[in-house]
Write an enzyme that holds these catalytic residues in place. Structure first.
Site, PDB file in Angstrom:
ATOM      1  CG  ASN A 112       4.030   5.298  24.152  1.00  0.00           C
ATOM      2  OD1 ASN A 112       4.457   4.363  24.822  1.00  0.00           O
ATOM      3  ND2 ASN A 112       2.801   5.325  23.645  1.00  0.00           N
ATOM      4  CD1 TRP A 113      10.725   4.744  24.123  1.00  0.00           C
ATOM      5  CD2 TRP A 113      11.869   3.195  25.263  1.00  0.00           C
ATOM      6  NE1 TRP A 113      11.965   5.258  24.391  1.00  0.00           N
ATOM      7  CE2 TRP A 113      12.692   4.333  25.098  1.00  0.00           C
ATOM      8  CE3 TRP A 113      12.396   2.098  25.962  1.00  0.00           C
ATOM      9  CZ2 TRP A 113      13.997   4.394  25.591  1.00  0.00           C
ATOM     10  CZ3 TRP A 113      13.685   2.158  26.461  1.00  0.00           C
ATOM     11  CH2 TRP A 113      14.469   3.294  26.263  1.00  0.00           C
ATOM     12  CE  LYS A 114       3.019   3.900  20.293  1.00  0.00           C
ATOM     13  NZ  LYS A 114       2.191   4.051  19.106  1.00  0.00           N
ATOM     14  CG  HIS A 164      -1.415   5.210  23.767  1.00  0.00           C
ATOM     15  ND1 HIS A 164      -1.724   4.419  22.684  1.00  0.00           N
ATOM     16  CD2 HIS A 164      -0.495   6.105  23.333  1.00  0.00           C
ATOM     17  CE1 HIS A 164      -1.012   4.815  21.644  1.00  0.00           C
ATOM     18  NE2 HIS A 164      -0.264   5.836  22.009  1.00  0.00           N
ATOM     19  CD  GLU A 188      -0.586   1.996  20.311  1.00  0.00           C
ATOM     20  OE1 GLU A 188       0.208   1.764  21.239  1.00  0.00           O
ATOM     21  OE2 GLU A 188      -0.266   2.666  19.298  1.00  0.00           O
ATOM     22  CD  GLU A 213      -0.465   9.753  21.079  1.00  0.00           C
ATOM     23  OE1 GLU A 213       0.742   9.939  20.940  1.00  0.00           O
ATOM     24  OE2 GLU A 213      -0.941   8.637  21.355  1.00  0.00           O
ATOM     25  N   GLY A 263       1.498   5.671  13.946  1.00  0.00           N
ATOM     26  CA  GLY A 263       2.218   4.575  13.290  1.00  0.00           C
ATOM     27  C   GLY A 263       1.891   4.415  11.810  1.00  0.00           C
ATOM     28  CB  SER A 277       3.304   9.903  11.862  1.00  0.00           C
ATOM     29  OG  SER A 277       2.682   8.638  11.751  1.00  0.00           O
ATOM     30  N   GLY A 324       6.146   7.906  19.232  1.00  0.00           N
ATOM     31  CA  GLY A 324       6.202   6.447  19.244  1.00  0.00           C
ATOM     32  C   GLY A 324       7.437   5.953  18.507  1.00  0.00           C
ATOM     33  N   GLY A 325       7.255   5.518  17.268  1.00  0.00           N
ATOM     34  CA  GLY A 325       8.324   4.907  16.483  1.00  0.00           C
ATOM     35  C   GLY A 325       9.656   5.639  16.523  1.00  0.00           C
TER      36      GLY A 325
HETATM   37  P1  13P Z   1       3.993   7.054  16.305  1.00  0.00           P
HETATM   38  O1  13P Z   1       4.909   8.202  16.600  1.00  0.00           O
HETATM   39  O2  13P Z   1       4.714   5.763  16.071  1.00  0.00           O
HETATM   40  O3  13P Z   1       2.986   7.395  15.260  1.00  0.00           O
HETATM   41  O4  13P Z   1       3.152   6.796  17.663  1.00  0.00           O
HETATM   42  C1  13P Z   1       2.534   7.857  18.273  1.00  0.00           C
HETATM   43  C2  13P Z   1       2.044   7.418  19.602  1.00  0.00           C
HETATM   44  O5  13P Z   1       1.121   6.622  19.699  1.00  0.00           O
HETATM   45  C3  13P Z   1       2.711   7.937  20.791  1.00  0.00           C
HETATM   46  O6  13P Z   1       1.998   7.636  21.942  1.00  0.00           O
END
Ligand code: 13P
Length: 251
Positions: A9-11, A94, A96, A166, A172, A212, A233-234
């Site tokens: 998930n590149w956000k 998600h 966010e 999640e 993050g 994470s 994510g990251g």
């Molecule tokens: P991180 O891997 O950066 O913690 O993010 C997880 C995430 O929100 C994937 O959708």
């Protein structure tokens, strides 16, 4: 047996140009991957990413989808638009989106129905916040998210659905749920699905862990009975890291 699915998930990261560069780095590294591999990229990078992915086994995903077919919904992107760009998977709900953009279980449910109607494969996110966890409300929160988010969804529809668990406090932050803890909670989600949609549906449903997830913890998490993949994510923004997660078995 459920086929593992690792999705990035590149956000809100990567321009179209940067997306192509990252995909070109990633492609050779995951050529022989055993899990299903997906990259969910920002809308503006979808076309370029789709072209860069041609001929590779990596699948293209989006990060949201509108609940309506078309019309006066400024800023929204329809399922048809995504399909034309070559999108197969779409993230819905998600944390966010829930936290910053007013997404609710009801809007998640509407988007989910629209994705299924048009033939997109939804990755539906659920998870508790730190406060909810500390107040021992994790199960109650997840139950509400699942029952309301998947309201009126048939057992048949579940064939195309992936759930991502999640925990919001792990996103993050560098904090991961322990593998045992994540497994237990995901097992709880599976048992909820079993109660409402039946044993076959629950058994076949793929549930990812997200929060994470890194090359260093992927193997341990993926070894758990109920964990069928990761939503990353990251670490999905660095080709080598994402590939190391995808290839967790070989490492
Ligand atoms: P991180 O891997 O950066 O913690 O993010 C997880 C995430 O929100 C994937 O959708």
């Amino acid at each position: 047996m459920r086929k593992p699915i690792i999705a990035g998930n590149w956000k809100m990261n990567k321009t179209a140009t940067e997306a192509v560069k990252l995909i070109n780095e990633l492609k050779p590294l995951v050529e022989r991957a055993k899990p299903e591999v997906v990259v969910c990229v920002p809308y503006t990078a979808l076309w370029a990413a789709g072209e860069a992915l041609e001929g590779s086994k990596i699948k293209l995903g989006a990060e949201n989808v509108a609940w309506a077919d078309s019309g006066a919904f400024t800023g929204e992107i329809s399922a048809e638009m995504l399909l034309e760009a070559g999108v197969e998977y779409v993230i819905i709900g998600h944390s966010e989106r829930r936290q910053y953009f007013g997404e609710t279980d009801e809007s998640v449910n509407k988007r989910l129905k629209q994705a299924l109607k048009l033939g997109l494969k939804p990755i539906v996110c659920v998870g508790e916040t730190l406060e909810e966890r500390e107040k021992n409300r994790t199960r109650r929160v997840l139950k509400k998210q699942v029952l309301e988010g998947f309201k009126d969804i048939s057992a048949e529809d579940f064939k195309d659905i992936v759930i991502a668990y999640e925990p919001v406090w792990a996103i993050g932050t560098g904090k991961t749920a322990t593998a045992e803890d994540a497994n237990k909670t995901i097992g709880f989600i599976r048992s909820l699905v079993r109660k409402v949609w039946g044993a076959e549906t629950a058994k076949a449903l793929r549930i990812q862990y997200g929060g994470s997830m890194k090359p260093g913890n992927a193997k341990e998490l993926m070894a758990m009975r109920h964990i069928d993949g990761g939503l990353i994510g990251g670490a999905s923004l660095v080709a080598k890291d994402f590939a190391d997660i995808v290839n967790y078995k070989e490492r």
